[in-house]
Design a protein around this motif. Structure first.
Motif, short mmCIF file in Angstrom:
data_model
loop_
_atom_site.label_atom_id
_atom_site.label_comp_id
_atom_site.label_asym_id
_atom_site.label_seq_id
_atom_site.Cartn_x
_atom_site.Cartn_y
_atom_site.Cartn_z
N SER A 100 0.85 -1.20 0.00
CA SER A 100 0.00 0.00 0.00
C SER A 100 0.88 1.24 0.00
O SER A 100 2.03 1.20 0.44
CB SER A 100 -0.94 0.02 1.22
N GLU A 101 0.33 2.34 -0.49
CA GLU A 101 1.05 3.61 -0.55
C GLU A 101 0.18 4.70 0.08
O GLU A 101 -0.95 4.94 -0.39
CB GLU A 101 1.39 3.96 -1.99
N ASP A 102 0.70 5.30 1.14
CA ASP A 102 0.02 6.41 1.82
C ASP A 102 -1.38 6.03 2.32
O ASP A 102 -2.25 6.91 2.45
CB ASP A 102 -0.08 7.63 0.89
N GLU A 103 -1.60 4.75 2.56
CA GLU A 103 -2.90 4.25 3.01
C GLU A 103 -4.03 4.64 2.07
O GLU A 103 -5.19 4.74 2.46
CB GLU A 103 -3.20 4.75 4.43
N LYS A 104 -3.67 4.83 0.81
CA LYS A 104 -4.67 5.20 -0.20
C LYS A 104 -4.70 4.19 -1.35
O LYS A 104 -5.75 3.70 -1.72
CB LYS A 104 -4.36 6.59 -0.75
N VAL A 105 -3.53 3.92 -1.89
CA VAL A 105 -3.42 2.99 -3.02
C VAL A 105 -3.00 1.61 -2.51
O VAL A 105 -2.04 1.50 -1.74
CB VAL A 105 -2.39 3.50 -4.05
N TYR A 106 -3.73 0.59 -2.93
CA TYR A 106 -3.43 -0.79 -2.53
C TYR A 106 -3.23 -1.63 -3.80
O TYR A 106 -4.05 -1.58 -4.72
CB TYR A 106 -4.55 -1.37 -1.68
N VAL A 107 -2.14 -2.37 -3.82
CA VAL A 107 -1.77 -3.15 -5.00
C VAL A 107 -1.60 -4.61 -4.63
O VAL A 107 -0.96 -4.93 -3.61
CB VAL A 107 -0.46 -2.62 -5.62
N ASP A 108 -2.17 -5.49 -5.42
CA ASP A 108 -1.95 -6.93 -5.30
C ASP A 108 -1.53 -7.45 -6.67
O ASP A 108 -2.20 -7.18 -7.67
CB ASP A 108 -3.22 -7.67 -4.87
N ILE A 109 -0.44 -8.19 -6.72
CA ILE A 109 0.03 -8.78 -7.97
C ILE A 109 0.11 -10.28 -7.80
O ILE A 109 0.66 -10.78 -6.82
CB ILE A 109 1.43 -8.24 -8.36
N ARG A 110 -0.43 -10.98 -8.78
CA ARG A 110 -0.37 -12.44 -8.77
C ARG A 110 0.14 -12.96 -10.11
O ARG A 110 -0.29 -12.47 -11.16
CB ARG A 110 -1.75 -13.04 -8.47
N LEU A 111 1.04 -13.92 -10.03
CA LEU A 111 1.51 -14.64 -11.20
C LEU A 111 1.10 -16.09 -11.03
O LEU A 111 1.40 -16.70 -10.00
CB LEU A 111 3.04 -14.56 -11.32
N VAL A 112 0.41 -16.63 -12.01
CA VAL A 112 -0.03 -18.02 -11.94
C VAL A 112 0.53 -18.76 -13.14
O VAL A 112 0.48 -18.28 -14.27
CB VAL A 112 -1.58 -18.13 -11.88
N ASN A 189 -7.87 2.42 -5.12
CA ASN A 189 -7.59 3.70 -4.48
C ASN A 189 -8.82 4.10 -3.67
O ASN A 189 -9.93 4.15 -4.21
CB ASN A 189 -7.27 4.76 -5.54
N ASN A 190 -8.64 4.35 -2.38
CA ASN A 190 -9.79 4.69 -1.54
C ASN A 190 -9.97 6.19 -1.36
O ASN A 190 -10.78 6.63 -0.54
CB ASN A 190 -9.68 4.01 -0.16
N SER A 191 -9.18 6.97 -2.13
CA SER A 191 -9.27 8.42 -1.96
C SER A 191 -9.63 9.17 -3.23
O SER A 191 -9.89 10.37 -3.19
CB SER A 191 -7.93 8.97 -1.44
#
Length: 210
Positions: A100-112, A189-191
């Motif tokens: 997460s960045e600045d409690e605003k942007v959250y990123v999840d990356i998955r490789l399958v 992004n929650n903002s």
């Protein structure tokens, strides 16, 4: 026709001499992998090393680690169906990371990764993940191509996810595949609205590592 004629000589090679390196005796550090280095596919190694590093200043939400079939399937709404589908279509392994960045942007990356002995399972799975994104309950659009990718697309949702008592949640996703690997990025992004430029840049960097 060449019948009853002398054979027509082939044109000369463009190089007057082809230099072939002399064979080198294997040393004490020679391994099966080093001998076959030109044929070695880097996706046969530790997939965690192919995940893009989190940005400076970001907070680790999920350390880069392996996901087994069950844990990967639970990431989907219909986890029972997905578990069966993945098992039937030669799921091999998966890795994921989150920050997460600045409690605003959250990123999840998955490789399958899939086994592809008889079918192009990664392509099938990747196309399946893209197929429903244009529906209103998902992104609501056809997305944008990822630079440098023949099949990858980024999606910025037309409408944020709204839930009583919470701020609107703006969502984005990227889906692409290369060889036997599929990349899925969830970006929220929650903002405020998603930066399509930032999402596309992240997707491009991750895909380049594959």
């Amino acid at each position: 026709m060449q019948y009853h004629r002398e054979p027509t000589p082939l044109p000369p090679l463009s190089q007057p001499e082809i230099r072939t390196p002399k064979p080198v005796t294997a040393g004490e550090h020679t391994t099966a992998r080093s001998v076959s280095v030109n044929r070695w596919v880097k996706t046969d190694g530790d997939l965690r090393q192919l995940l893009v590093p989190e940005p400076k200043g970001a907070k680790t939400e999920k350390k880069a680690d392996w996901d087994d079939l069950f844990s990967f399937a639970t990431w989907f709404e219909d986890e029972d169906y997905m578990f069966e589908d993945l098992a039937e279509n030669d799921f091999r392994r998966a890795v994921s990371v989150g920050w997460s960045e600045d409690e605003k942007v959250y990123v999840d990356i998955r490789l399958v990764q899939f086994r592809e002995n008889t079918e192009l399972n990664a392509e099938r799975f990747g196309e399946g993940q893209q197929a429903y994104m244009s529906e209103d309950e998902w992104a609501g659009n056809d997305g944008e191509p990822i630079p440098g990718s023949a099949n990858g697309r980024t999606y910025v949702y037309d409408e944020p996810h709204r839930e009583a008592g919470y701020e609107p949640l703006y969502q984005g996703r990227a889906v692409a595949w290369r060889g036997d690997l599929v990349m899925i990025i969830e970006y929220v992004n929650n903002s405020g609205p998603i930066s399509e430029k930032a999402l596309k840049s992240l997707a491009k960097r991750q895909l380049e590592r594959l």
